[in-house]
Design an enzyme around this catalytic site. Structure first.
Site, PDB file in Angstrom:
ATOM      1  N   TYR A   1    -108.861  -5.726-112.584  1.00 39.16           N
ATOM      2  CA  TYR A   1    -108.027  -6.609-111.757  1.00 39.16           C
ATOM      3  C   TYR A   1    -106.819  -5.791-111.262  1.00 39.16           C
ATOM      4  O   TYR A   1    -106.206  -5.057-112.037  1.00 39.16           O
ATOM      5  CB  TYR A   1    -107.581  -7.815-112.604  1.00 39.16           C
ATOM      6  CG  TYR A   1    -106.436  -8.559-111.987  1.00 39.16           C
ATOM      7  CD1 TYR A   1    -106.574  -9.165-110.743  1.00 39.16           C
ATOM      8  CD2 TYR A   1    -105.195  -8.623-112.617  1.00 39.16           C
ATOM      9  CE1 TYR A   1    -105.507  -9.826-110.153  1.00 39.16           C
ATOM     10  CE2 TYR A   1    -104.130  -9.289-112.036  1.00 39.16           C
ATOM     11  CZ  TYR A   1    -104.293  -9.877-110.799  1.00 39.16           C
ATOM     12  OH  TYR A   1    -103.241 -10.519-110.209  1.00 39.16           O
TER      13      TYR A   1
ATOM     14  N   ARG B   1     -88.098 -20.144-128.019  1.00 38.45           N
ATOM     15  CA  ARG B   1     -88.753 -18.867-127.659  1.00 38.45           C
ATOM     16  C   ARG B   1     -89.651 -18.435-128.818  1.00 38.45           C
ATOM     17  O   ARG B   1     -90.751 -17.935-128.615  1.00 38.45           O
ATOM     18  CB  ARG B   1     -87.713 -17.779-127.342  1.00 38.45           C
ATOM     19  CG  ARG B   1     -88.351 -16.407-127.209  1.00 38.45           C
ATOM     20  CD  ARG B   1     -87.492 -15.348-126.542  1.00 38.45           C
ATOM     21  NE  ARG B   1     -86.094 -15.435-126.845  1.00 38.45           N
ATOM     22  CZ  ARG B   1     -85.513 -15.087-127.998  1.00 38.45           C
ATOM     23  NH1 ARG B   1     -86.244 -14.592-128.987  1.00 38.45           N
ATOM     24  NH2 ARG B   1     -84.224 -15.223-128.175  1.00 38.45           N
TER      25      ARG B   1
ATOM     26  N   ASP C   1    -110.429  -8.563-121.640  1.00 39.58           N
ATOM     27  CA  ASP C   1    -109.901  -9.622-120.770  1.00 39.58           C
ATOM     28  C   ASP C   1    -111.061 -10.594-120.535  1.00 39.58           C
ATOM     29  O   ASP C   1    -112.023 -10.284-119.835  1.00 39.58           O
ATOM     30  CB  ASP C   1    -109.405  -9.001-119.458  1.00 39.58           C
ATOM     31  CG  ASP C   1    -108.801 -10.031-118.519  1.00 39.58           C
ATOM     32  OD1 ASP C   1    -109.215 -11.202-118.571  1.00 39.58           O
ATOM     33  OD2 ASP C   1    -107.939  -9.653-117.706  1.00 39.58           O
TER      34      ASP C   1
ATOM     35  N   LYS D   1    -106.506 -19.412-114.845  1.00 44.48           N
ATOM     36  CA  LYS D   1    -107.813 -19.532-114.211  1.00 44.48           C
ATOM     37  C   LYS D   1    -108.622 -20.657-114.884  1.00 44.48           C
ATOM     38  O   LYS D   1    -108.214 -21.796-114.860  1.00 44.48           O
ATOM     39  CB  LYS D   1    -108.519 -18.170-114.254  1.00 44.48           C
ATOM     40  CG  LYS D   1    -107.620 -17.003-113.781  1.00 44.48           C
ATOM     41  CD  LYS D   1    -107.216 -17.162-112.356  1.00 44.48           C
ATOM     42  CE  LYS D   1    -106.256 -16.151-111.757  1.00 44.48           C
ATOM     43  NZ  LYS D   1    -105.455 -15.280-112.517  1.00 44.48           N
TER      44      LYS D   1
HETATM   45  C1  LIG Z   1    -109.078 -10.926-114.773  1.00 42.51           C
HETATM   46  C2  LIG Z   1    -107.604 -11.186-114.658  1.00 42.51           C
HETATM   47  N1  LIG Z   1    -106.796 -10.788-115.650  1.00 42.51           N
HETATM   48  C3  LIG Z   1    -105.461 -11.005-115.591  1.00 42.51           C
HETATM   49  C4  LIG Z   1    -104.876 -11.615-114.504  1.00 42.51           C
HETATM   50  C5  LIG Z   1    -103.374 -11.801-114.453  1.00 42.51           C
HETATM   51  O1  LIG Z   1    -103.042 -13.107-114.781  1.00 42.51           O
HETATM   52  P1  LIG Z   1    -101.773 -13.929-114.186  1.00 42.51           P
HETATM   53  O2  LIG Z   1    -101.951 -13.996-112.712  1.00 42.51           O
HETATM   54  O3  LIG Z   1    -101.865 -15.239-114.889  1.00 42.51           O
HETATM   55  O4  LIG Z   1    -100.559 -13.142-114.567  1.00 42.51           O
HETATM   56  C6  LIG Z   1    -105.689 -12.063-113.455  1.00 42.51           C
HETATM   57  C7  LIG Z   1    -105.096 -12.743-112.281  1.00 42.51           C
HETATM   58  O5  LIG Z   1    -105.732 -12.919-111.262  1.00 42.51           O
HETATM   59  C8  LIG Z   1    -107.097 -11.841-113.535  1.00 42.51           C
HETATM   60  O6  LIG Z   1    -107.926 -12.236-112.552  1.00 42.51           O
END
Ligand SMILES: Cc1ncc(COP(=O)(O)O)c(C=O)c1O
Length: 385
Positions: free
Chosen positions: A108, A55, A180, A205
């Site tokens: 998001y 961890r 992000d 992604k």
């Molecule tokens: C722009 C963005 N940030 C964060 C996330 C969250 O990531 P995760 O689905 O890997 O938890 C997503 C998921 O679609 C996203 O599109």
């Protein structure tokens, strides 16, 4: 690769070499999947290479974390079990009850849900603001604001925020700027070099890139921030496992070539959609009439593989395109080699229905993959009916 070499080399070289030296005992060119939870100590406290318990640290994860940091031009990277686990660690590491956060008004959906439905209960308030409008951000800031959270381009409306300007606004208020960078990836945009304090990713992604792993990452430059995030990564425990870290690292090695093809194909799809009378409006920051085009051109190298459009004919027409598509797979998520299509209002963004983040019901989102572009164009043509 020495530290000096790493700093001087190009993006593709760092993606392939930064996080790993061929293993001294076997010569293994690629980091093995260290499927171990614990490590033999040479006497009490005699750790080999700092590894004690997986961890806290695992060599496969370390290789991924070093690579992500090198690509984002940060000092330290941290890998998590998902993008949301990464976000949660940032929030709980860097915020306290009574603090306030400015969020994008088209964040998001899962990020909005984390702040609005979970973190708010622990005493951290948020205000959504249009981040493309600096005055709207300034007026959302209160004397309790400790963080401005940025997505650019945004999901799913492809809005653009000026990272350098927002860093100034956040810092003047004594707040941190978190970006992000999931949509752009470090290949197209490097927020830490523009003044951001923290970069976060859903590596699920483009970073992973093959729709076969869920993961998240955080990168920082400042060593105090690094210590904080590292402490909370271990204390909260939402870490990437070694198998997931390995898959993500393999994806990152080809990020540059994949992103170039995603961008090439997206440009062709945008050209097709903008000339089609069955389409009402196309959202893509590469379009000269996109309101954020100039800012995007300043801070991004290209404009990415995500496109949204509104179907002429409203919600039914939008749903029909999603149903009829064949090469584009109807699915959530994005950033993989295969093209995906979805209806954000009923799928990825259903959790923001009824809030000020609700998205138009005639909106279709495309994650343009790296297939033969003529097949993608023909598929959209038949799906539009
Ligand atoms: C722009 C963005 N940030 C964060 C996330 C969250 O990531 P995760 O689905 O890997 O938890 C997503 C998921 O679609 C996203 O599109």
């Amino acid at each position: 690769m020495t530290q000096e070499h790493r700093q001087k080399s190009g993006f593709e070289t760092r993606a392939i070499h930064a996080g790993w030296e061929p293993d001294p005992s076997t010569g293994s060119v690629i980091p093995p999947i260290f499927a171990t939870s614990t490590y033999k100590q040479d006497g009490v406290g005699g750790l080999r290479g700092g590894y004690e318990y997986s961890r806290s640290a695992n060599p496969t994860r370390t290789a991924l974390e070093a690579t992500v940091a090198a690509l984002e031009e940060g000092e330290r990277g941290f890998a998590f079990a998902s993008g949301l686990a990464a976000e949660d660690t940032i929030v709980r590491g860097l915020l306290n009850p009574g603090d306030h956060v400015v969020l994008p008004n088209d964040a998001y959906g899962g990020t909005h849900r984390l702040f609005d439905k979970v973190i708010q209960r622990w005493g951290v308030a948020n205000t959504p603001a249009a981040l493309s409008d600096l005055d709207s951000v300034r007026s959302a800031i209160t004397d309790r604001t400790k963080m401005v959270w940025v997505e650019t381009p945004t999901n799913p409306l492809l809005g653009i925020a000026d990272i350098a300007e927002l860093a100034n606004v956040a810092h003047e208020a004594g707040a941190l700027l978190v970006v992000d960078n999931t949509f752009a990836t470090p290949y197209l945009q490097r927020p830490l070099t523009l003044g951001a304090d923290v970069v976060v990713h859903s590596t699920t992604k483009y970073a992973g890139g093959h729709s076969d792993v869920v993961g998240g990452a955080v990168v920082v430059r400042d060593l105090d921030l690094a210590e904080n995030i590292g402490y909370h990564q271990n204390a909260l425990g939402g870490v990437a496992g070694p198998f997931d870290a390995w898959l993500t690292l393999r994806g990152l090695k080809t990020l540059a070539v994949r992103m170039d093809r995603h961008c090439d194909n997206a440009e062709r799809v945008v050209e097709f959609l903008t000339g089609d009378e069955r389409v009402d409006h196309v959202y893509y920051p590469g379009l000269a009439d996109h309101p954020g085009h100039d800012v995007a051109a300043k801070q991004m190298d290209r404009f990415g593989g995500m496109i949204s459009f509104r179907a002429r004919g409203g919600k039914d027409a939008a749903l029909q395109v999603c149903d009829r598509a064949q090469v584009f797979t109807l699915a959530e998520s994005l950033g993989g080699i295969e093209s995906l299509i979805e209806h954000p209002g009923l799928m990825t963004h259903a959790s923001v229905a009824g809030t000020e983040l609700e998205v138009p019901d005639d909106l279709v989102r495309l994650s343009v993959g790296i297939e033969s572009v003529d097949d993608l164009l023909a598929d959209l043509d038949q799906a539009l009916g």
